[in-house]
Design a protein around this motif. Structure first.
Motif, mmCIF file in Angstrom:
data_model
loop_
_atom_site.group_PDB
_atom_site.id
_atom_site.type_symbol
_atom_site.label_atom_id
_atom_site.label_comp_id
_atom_site.label_asym_id
_atom_site.label_seq_id
_atom_site.Cartn_x
_atom_site.Cartn_y
_atom_site.Cartn_z
ATOM 1 N N GLY A 273 6.362 -0.649 3.443
ATOM 2 C CA GLY A 273 6.952 -1.508 2.421
ATOM 3 C C GLY A 273 5.878 -2.358 1.765
ATOM 4 N N ALA A 274 6.282 -3.198 0.824
ATOM 5 C CA ALA A 274 5.339 -4.021 0.059
ATOM 6 C C ALA A 274 4.524 -4.932 0.976
ATOM 7 N N LYS A 275 5.182 -5.539 1.978
ATOM 8 C CA LYS A 275 4.496 -6.460 2.886
ATOM 9 C C LYS A 275 3.443 -5.738 3.715
ATOM 10 N N SER A 276 3.836 -4.609 4.286
ATOM 11 C CA SER A 276 2.892 -3.843 5.111
ATOM 12 C C SER A 276 1.734 -3.344 4.268
ATOM 13 N N ALA A 277 2.032 -2.935 3.032
ATOM 14 C CA ALA A 277 0.985 -2.434 2.139
ATOM 15 C C ALA A 277 -0.053 -3.522 1.888
ATOM 16 N N ALA A 278 0.394 -4.735 1.653
ATOM 17 C CA ALA A 278 -0.530 -5.857 1.414
ATOM 18 C C ALA A 278 -1.340 -6.138 2.683
ATOM 19 N N ARG A 279 -0.666 -6.114 3.840
ATOM 20 C CA ARG A 279 -1.351 -6.379 5.114
ATOM 21 C C ARG A 279 -2.463 -5.349 5.351
ATOM 22 N N LEU A 280 -2.146 -4.059 5.117
ATOM 23 C CA LEU A 280 -3.143 -2.995 5.308
ATOM 24 C C LEU A 280 -4.297 -3.145 4.321
ATOM 25 N N ALA A 281 -3.959 -3.454 3.063
ATOM 26 C CA ALA A 281 -4.993 -3.583 2.032
ATOM 27 C C ALA A 281 -5.965 -4.692 2.400
ATOM 28 N N PHE A 282 -5.441 -5.853 2.821
ATOM 29 C CA PHE A 282 -6.327 -6.952 3.178
ATOM 30 C C PHE A 282 -7.108 -6.670 4.448
ATOM 31 N N TYR A 283 -6.493 -5.906 5.362
ATOM 32 C CA TYR A 283 -7.215 -5.511 6.575
ATOM 33 C C TYR A 283 -8.438 -4.668 6.194
ATOM 34 N N VAL A 284 -8.214 -3.692 5.317
ATOM 35 C CA VAL A 284 -9.313 -2.813 4.892
ATOM 36 C C VAL A 284 -10.395 -3.610 4.170
ATOM 37 N N ILE A 285 -9.970 -4.509 3.283
ATOM 38 C CA ILE A 285 -10.923 -5.307 2.500
ATOM 39 C C ILE A 285 -11.803 -6.172 3.410
ATOM 40 N N HIS A 286 -11.239 -6.648 4.514
ATOM 41 C CA HIS A 286 -12.003 -7.503 5.418
ATOM 42 C C HIS A 286 -12.876 -6.736 6.405
ATOM 43 N N GLN A 287 -12.758 -5.406 6.398
ATOM 44 C CA GLN A 287 -13.593 -4.596 7.289
ATOM 45 C C GLN A 287 -15.027 -4.528 6.774
ATOM 46 N N PRO A 288 -16.019 -4.297 7.671
ATOM 47 C CA PRO A 288 -17.382 -4.051 7.192
ATOM 48 C C PRO A 288 -17.381 -2.799 6.312
#
Ligand SMILES: [Zn+2]
Length: 201
Positions: A22-37
């Motif tokens: 859903g929209a919430k999970s999508a945002a959570r995953l996107a920010f997780y990826v962005i914060h990765q090295p």
């Protein structure tokens, strides 16, 4: 929403297209990826594009594979005269996990579902018929899910194949697999028993 800028929104949009996200999970995953090295994020991107570019369908059983034919179809110790017909590669993996089955497979890549717009022509049925004509098949085991769609698919295949007069024994996996269950998630013992106690179809 323009709170984050185009690149972030694009990433969120892509995740939101994935099943069950859903929209919430999508945002959570996107920010997780962005914060990765960078190397972690690049590894994810590479895994996706390399899987997409290198995985193909087995020309025999239609399973997903890196090399054609797949490891089962190329297996010298397998019983290639028995075909277990399954809906998905995940279902095939589930049967492999039981350790009870040593034959070949055929992966339909779905089940007939008029509600979801899946008709017989969307499944790898033509390829199955070709195998019945070209290979020496003794037994065909319908191992589609025990759901309305899986039963409808088994029924359709039975009605299609029986009149062809090909001397092949047709069986359906027995109950033991709970009704409405997803084969991918059924425990190995139950699945093994269902396979062992299959009945004439
Ligand atoms: Zn194969």
């Amino acid at each position: 929403m323009n709170y984050y800028g185009g690149y972030v929104n694009r990433l969120i949009d892509e995740f939101a297209k994935l099943p069950g996200i859903g929209a919430k999970s999508a945002a959570r995953l996107a920010f997780y990826v962005i914060h990765q090295p960078p190397e972690r994020a690049n590894a994810l991107a590479a895994a996706i594009s390399e899987a997409k570019n290198n995985i193909r369908f087995c020309s025999v059983c239609c399973n997903l594979t890196d090399s054609d034919p797949c490891f089962v179809c190329a297996g010298a110790k397998r019983d290639h005269g028995t075909i277990l017909v399954v809906e998905t590669p995940q279902d095939m993996a589930a049967y492999e996990k039981t350790g009870e089955y040593h034959g070949a497979y055929h992966v339909l890549h779905g089940a007939i579902s008029p509600m979801n717009g899946v008709s017989p022509k969307d499944l790898r049925i033509k390829e199955l018929l070709a195998r019945l004509n070209e290979e020496n098949i003794n037994e065909l085991i319908f191992a589609t899910n025990p759901t309305a769609e899986g039963e409808a698919t088994a029924m359709y295949l039975g009605r299609l194949i029986k009149p062809l007069g090909i001397p092949v024994k047709i069986t359906r996996i027995a109950h033991g697999v709970p009704v409405g269950a997803d084969i991918e998630y059924v425990d190995s013992v139950t699945l093994g028993k269902a396979l062992f106690f299959r009945r004439e179809f």
